[in-house]
Design a protein around this motif. Structure first.
Motif, mmCIF file in Angstrom:
data_model
loop_
_atom_site.group_PDB
_atom_site.id
_atom_site.type_symbol
_atom_site.label_atom_id
_atom_site.label_comp_id
_atom_site.label_asym_id
_atom_site.label_seq_id
_atom_site.Cartn_x
_atom_site.Cartn_y
_atom_site.Cartn_z
ATOM 1 N N MET A 7 -16.953 159.778 9.890
ATOM 2 C CA MET A 7 -16.162 160.626 9.021
ATOM 3 C C MET A 7 -14.706 160.160 9.014
ATOM 4 S SD MET A 7 -13.738 163.316 9.240
ATOM 5 C CE MET A 7 -13.986 164.113 10.801
ATOM 6 N N VAL A 8 -14.127 160.080 7.835
ATOM 7 C CA VAL A 8 -12.702 159.792 7.684
ATOM 8 C C VAL A 8 -12.087 160.952 6.903
ATOM 9 C CG1 VAL A 8 -10.959 158.255 6.704
ATOM 10 C CG2 VAL A 8 -13.054 157.295 7.697
ATOM 11 N N ARG A 9 -11.102 161.596 7.501
ATOM 12 C CA ARG A 9 -10.468 162.751 6.857
ATOM 13 C C ARG A 9 -8.994 162.464 6.595
ATOM 14 N NH1 ARG A 9 -10.916 167.991 5.654
ATOM 15 N NH2 ARG A 9 -9.089 169.330 5.883
ATOM 16 N N LEU A 10 -8.562 162.742 5.382
ATOM 17 C CA LEU A 10 -7.160 162.635 4.995
ATOM 18 C C LEU A 10 -6.589 164.042 4.942
ATOM 19 C CD1 LEU A 10 -7.652 160.201 1.959
ATOM 20 C CD2 LEU A 10 -7.661 159.662 4.408
ATOM 21 N N GLU A 11 -5.475 164.256 5.612
ATOM 22 C CA GLU A 11 -4.881 165.593 5.696
ATOM 23 C C GLU A 11 -3.455 165.564 5.165
ATOM 24 O OE1 GLU A 11 -5.012 169.592 6.310
ATOM 25 O OE2 GLU A 11 -6.666 168.264 6.897
ATOM 26 N N ASN A 12 -3.251 166.199 4.007
ATOM 27 C CA ASN A 12 -1.917 166.279 3.378
ATOM 28 C C ASN A 12 -1.239 164.908 3.342
ATOM 29 O OD1 ASN A 12 -1.838 169.258 5.202
ATOM 30 N ND2 ASN A 12 -1.950 169.209 2.974
ATOM 31 N N LEU A 13 -2.007 163.889 2.990
ATOM 32 C CA LEU A 13 -1.524 162.505 3.029
ATOM 33 C C LEU A 13 -0.632 162.212 1.828
ATOM 34 C CD1 LEU A 13 -2.014 159.986 4.883
ATOM 35 C CD2 LEU A 13 -3.659 159.222 3.163
ATOM 36 N N CYS A 14 0.551 161.666 2.110
ATOM 37 C CA CYS A 14 1.497 161.282 1.063
ATOM 38 C C CYS A 14 2.013 159.873 1.332
ATOM 39 C CB CYS A 14 2.692 162.228 1.011
ATOM 40 S SG CYS A 14 2.311 163.934 0.597
ATOM 41 N N LYS A 15 2.165 159.107 0.249
ATOM 42 C CA LYS A 15 2.785 157.803 0.350
ATOM 43 C C LYS A 15 3.516 157.489 -0.944
ATOM 44 C CE LYS A 15 3.817 153.900 2.338
ATOM 45 N NZ LYS A 15 4.674 153.870 3.545
ATOM 46 N N SER A 16 4.792 157.120 -0.806
ATOM 47 C CA SER A 16 5.579 156.726 -1.971
ATOM 48 C C SER A 16 6.453 155.547 -1.590
ATOM 49 C CB SER A 16 6.436 157.894 -2.468
ATOM 50 O OG SER A 16 7.358 158.306 -1.476
ATOM 51 N N PHE A 17 6.854 154.784 -2.609
ATOM 52 C CA PHE A 17 7.692 153.611 -2.423
ATOM 53 C C PHE A 17 8.900 153.701 -3.351
ATOM 54 C CE2 PHE A 17 3.398 152.068 -1.413
ATOM 55 C CZ PHE A 17 3.610 151.502 -0.165
ATOM 56 N N PRO A 18 10.080 153.216 -2.901
ATOM 57 C CA PRO A 18 11.241 153.201 -3.801
ATOM 58 C C PRO A 18 11.098 152.104 -4.860
ATOM 59 C CG PRO A 18 11.791 152.165 -1.698
ATOM 60 C CD PRO A 18 10.401 152.707 -1.549
ATOM 61 N N THR A 19 11.490 152.409 -6.090
ATOM 62 C CA THR A 19 11.544 151.427 -7.173
ATOM 63 C C THR A 19 12.883 151.555 -7.883
ATOM 64 O OG1 THR A 19 10.690 152.825 -8.965
ATOM 65 C CG2 THR A 19 9.056 151.792 -7.512
ATOM 66 N N ARG A 20 13.135 150.674 -8.833
ATOM 67 C CA ARG A 20 14.382 150.734 -9.605
ATOM 68 C C ARG A 20 14.486 152.020 -10.418
ATOM 69 N NH1 ARG A 20 14.480 145.394 -13.091
ATOM 70 N NH2 ARG A 20 12.295 146.042 -13.314
ATOM 71 N N HIS A 21 13.332 152.619 -10.699
ATOM 72 C CA HIS A 21 13.308 153.822 -11.536
ATOM 73 C C HIS A 21 13.051 155.080 -10.717
ATOM 74 C CE1 HIS A 21 13.239 150.997 -14.851
ATOM 75 N NE2 HIS A 21 12.154 150.435 -14.341
ATOM 76 N N GLY A 22 13.286 155.001 -9.415
ATOM 77 C CA GLY A 22 13.030 156.137 -8.537
ATOM 78 C C GLY A 22 11.814 155.875 -7.668
ATOM 79 N N ARG A 23 11.375 156.862 -6.935
ATOM 80 C CA ARG A 23 10.239 156.682 -6.034
ATOM 81 C C ARG A 23 8.927 156.765 -6.809
ATOM 82 N NH1 ARG A 23 11.763 156.243 -0.932
ATOM 83 N NH2 ARG A 23 9.594 156.282 -0.233
#
Length: 220
Positions: free
Chosen positions: A1-17
């Protein structure tokens, strides 16, 4: 079992995250082979790397009840100045498996010839994928993460790759990124569609493929 819990990922770009994964809570069941579908840039490879732990989430976490492979097809798994043999032995020590046995398996499977004893940085993209797939399939993980690697090589090599993967799926689960609908039907028992940082799970493979095809018609 693989569980994701409230997982967030963002990257900065020239136009914002740019948000890749947006407060995602989901579970990949034990032993299931799940197709991960999404258009180019949706974040499929990033999600695999989050699940494997090769990159850190912005917030949230990943839980698992067993061992998870590195993302097969991800060239960052290996050191560019080490040979294929040396990289294989390093991964064997990292995961606590017999290094000689793994080298023998990879040498036979990957069909790299003399390149197996040359630096990884000299490899073509296809050779890197063959090494990555061979090393991963040579280790008994509980969940395999596979990123399009079964599309590498000629027909004979693809057939061999699918056969080895079938054998591993007898005792393990998998999360498989592929753009091939026949491969989804061939390898997977369920699917998840990633769009705008959200996952939608389907037990019906055809329904998942229909959703994915519809997303391809939408503006990005």
């Amino acid at each position: 079992m693989v569980r994701l819990e409230n997982l967030c990922k963002s990257f900065p770009t020239r136009h914002g995250r740019k948000v890749i994964v947006d407060n995602l809570t989901a579970m990949f069941p034990t032993g299931a082979s799940v197709a991960l579908l999404g258009r180019n840039g949706a974040g499929k490879s990033t999600l695999l790397r989050l699940i494997s732990g090769t990159i850190r989430p912005s917030s949230g976490f990943v839980q698992s009840t067993g061992t998870i492979s590195y993302p097969v097809g991800f060239a960052g798994s290996f050191h560019p100045d080490l040979t294929g043999v040396q990289n294989t032995r390093f991964v064997a020590r990292l995961y606590g498996v017999d290094s000689d046995a793994l080298v023998d398996f990879v040498e036979d499977f990957a069909e790299l010839g003399d390149h197996f004893r040359m630096p990884f940085r000299t490899y073509s993209a296809g050779m890197k994928s063959r090494l990555s797939f061979g090393v991963s399939m040579g280790i008994p993980f509980d969940t395999y993460l596979v990123d399009e690697v079964t599309s590498v090589g000629d027909g004979a090599f693809r057939h061999k790759s699918v056969q080895v993967f079938d054998k591993r799926r007898e005792t393990a689960g998998a999360i498989v990124v592929t753009h091939s609908a026949p491969m989804v039907r061939r390898l997977c028992s369920m699917a998840a569609v990633l769009e705008q940082g959200k996952l939608t799970f389907y037990r019906d493979i055809d329904a998942a493929l229909d959703h994915h095809e519809y997303n391809l018609t939408l503006p990005q």
